[in-house]
Design an enzyme around this catalytic site. Structure first.
Site, PDB file in Angstrom:
ATOM      1  N   ASP A   1       0.858  -1.178   0.000  1.00 24.99           N
ATOM      2  CA  ASP A   1       0.000   0.000   0.000  1.00 24.99           C
ATOM      3  C   ASP A   1       0.896   1.230   0.000  1.00 24.99           C
ATOM      4  OD1 ASP A   1      -1.747  -2.137   0.598  1.00 24.99           O
ATOM      5  OD2 ASP A   1      -3.093  -0.828   1.720  1.00 24.99           O
TER       6      ASP A   1
ATOM      7  N   LYS B   1      -6.929   3.464  -3.307  1.00 27.75           N
ATOM      8  CA  LYS B   1      -7.375   3.450  -1.909  1.00 27.75           C
ATOM      9  C   LYS B   1      -7.609   4.884  -1.446  1.00 27.75           C
ATOM     10  CE  LYS B   1      -5.421   2.061   2.608  1.00 27.75           C
ATOM     11  NZ  LYS B   1      -4.273   1.368   3.239  1.00 27.75           N
TER      12      LYS B   1
ATOM     13  N   LYS C   1     -10.467   0.407  -2.554  1.00 37.92           N
ATOM     14  CA  LYS C   1     -10.339   0.159  -1.111  1.00 37.92           C
ATOM     15  C   LYS C   1     -10.627   1.438  -0.323  1.00 37.92           C
ATOM     16  CE  LYS C   1      -7.060  -1.237   2.513  1.00 37.92           C
ATOM     17  NZ  LYS C   1      -5.686  -1.728   2.812  1.00 37.92           N
TER      18      LYS C   1
END
Length: 308
Positions: A145, A208, A244
């Site tokens: 991430d 995300k 996400k």
């Protein structure tokens, strides 16, 4: 394709009106609710990103990742043999080895995700970001991430943002890359859409919303804008990019609403761990409480459910 980026316009009042309608959606009840909650469990990135993380609390988190819902509750729902686990375990790079070893000892194949690239601020030199990504992959992380440099968005340096994300993508190697946009610090919904597009053009497997450390994290207006970007990118390229939301998602009801929104905007095929994740640390506890109540008809006491 900067021509694509230059044409972007977001009708903020319309987005906000739509977001208000989303909050009023009726939730599902009974067995349907239990089914949606179990689906949500399989899409959770079970996360600990605290300064006081230790091998022991990471081990406990990994055990919870493999056994997210009490076995007897799953048996009551006839779901005990369906292999229900969370989508991934997310930790800092220094805790990746602990998580990998704990999951290996538990005999499960849940991927370990690691935050990297100057998380959470992104205010570190690019060379340091790339080195951190490579180390996390070397330690055994199968998902990375990364976090973007917000200054590149705020100053309109779209080519610079693209090049930075491309280099991060190359540093990830075989690992999946989720690109955190930190939407609460991008200034406008148009910037959120543009940053989403640039991240997908640069090869992100997921986009995300947030690090969870900003003042404003995952919100429905931002979610709608990012999903519309994912949908347009899919129409134009044929590539499916995951989504996400992360930060501030704490209740079972919120989790179901996010699932419903993904189904509404992107379709049922996005409701899998391969294309949808919920970034959360305390969400699983509330979901398990709701399932406990559904099965037993009574509210769980403090000692009834294992710590997440």
């Amino acid at each position: 394709d900067l021509g694509w980026i230059s044409k972007v316009h977001v009708n903020r009042p319309a987005v906000e009106r739509h977001a208000e309608q989303i909050k009023k959606w009726r939730t599902v009840k009974g067995n349907w609710q239990a089914a949606w909650l179990l689906k949500a469990v399989t899409c959770i990135d079970l996360t600990t990103l605290s300064g006081d993380d230790t091998p022991s609390n990471v081990h406990r988190l990994c055990f919870k990742a493999k056994h997210p819902i009490r076995e007897d509750l799953l048996k009551a729902l006839d779901m005990h043999d369906k292999g229900i686990t969370v989508g991934a375990v997310c930790v800092y790079p220094t805790r990746v080895t602990d998580a990998v070893n704990a999951l290996k000892a538990a005999g499960c194949n849940i991927p370990v995700a690691s935050v990297a690239a100057g998380f959470p601020s992104g205010q570190t030199p690019l060379e340091t970001k790339l080195a951190e990504i490579k180390l996390a992959v070397e330690y055994g992380a199968r998902e990375i991430d990364i976090v973007i440099s917000r200054s590149l968005v705020l100053s309109g340096q779209w080519e610079g943002l693209y090049k930075e994300i491309r280099q991060c993508r190359e540093a990830c190697g075989e690992a999946h890359m989720k690109t955190i946009l930190a939407t609460g610090e991008l200034g406008s919904l148009a910037n959120v859409y543009k940053a989403s597009m640039i991240a997908m053009m640069a090869g992100s497997d997921f986009i995300k919303t947030s690090t969870g450390k900003e003042v404003e994290n995952a919100t429905f207006p931002v979610g709608v804008v990012m999903m519309r970007a994912i949908r347009e990118f899919y129409w134009q390229t044929g590539n499916k990019v995951g989504f996400k939301p992360a930060g501030g998602i704490r209740t079972a009801k919120e989790a179901i609403t996010w699932l419903m929104l993904v189904k509404e905007e992107l379709g049922v095929e996005w409701l899998t761990p391969e294309l949808f994740r919920l970034g959360a640390s305390s969400l699983l506890g509330d979901i398990e409480k709701q399932i406990f109540y559904h099965v037993t008809g009574s509210h769980a006491l403090q000692h009834d459910l294992a710590m997440a």
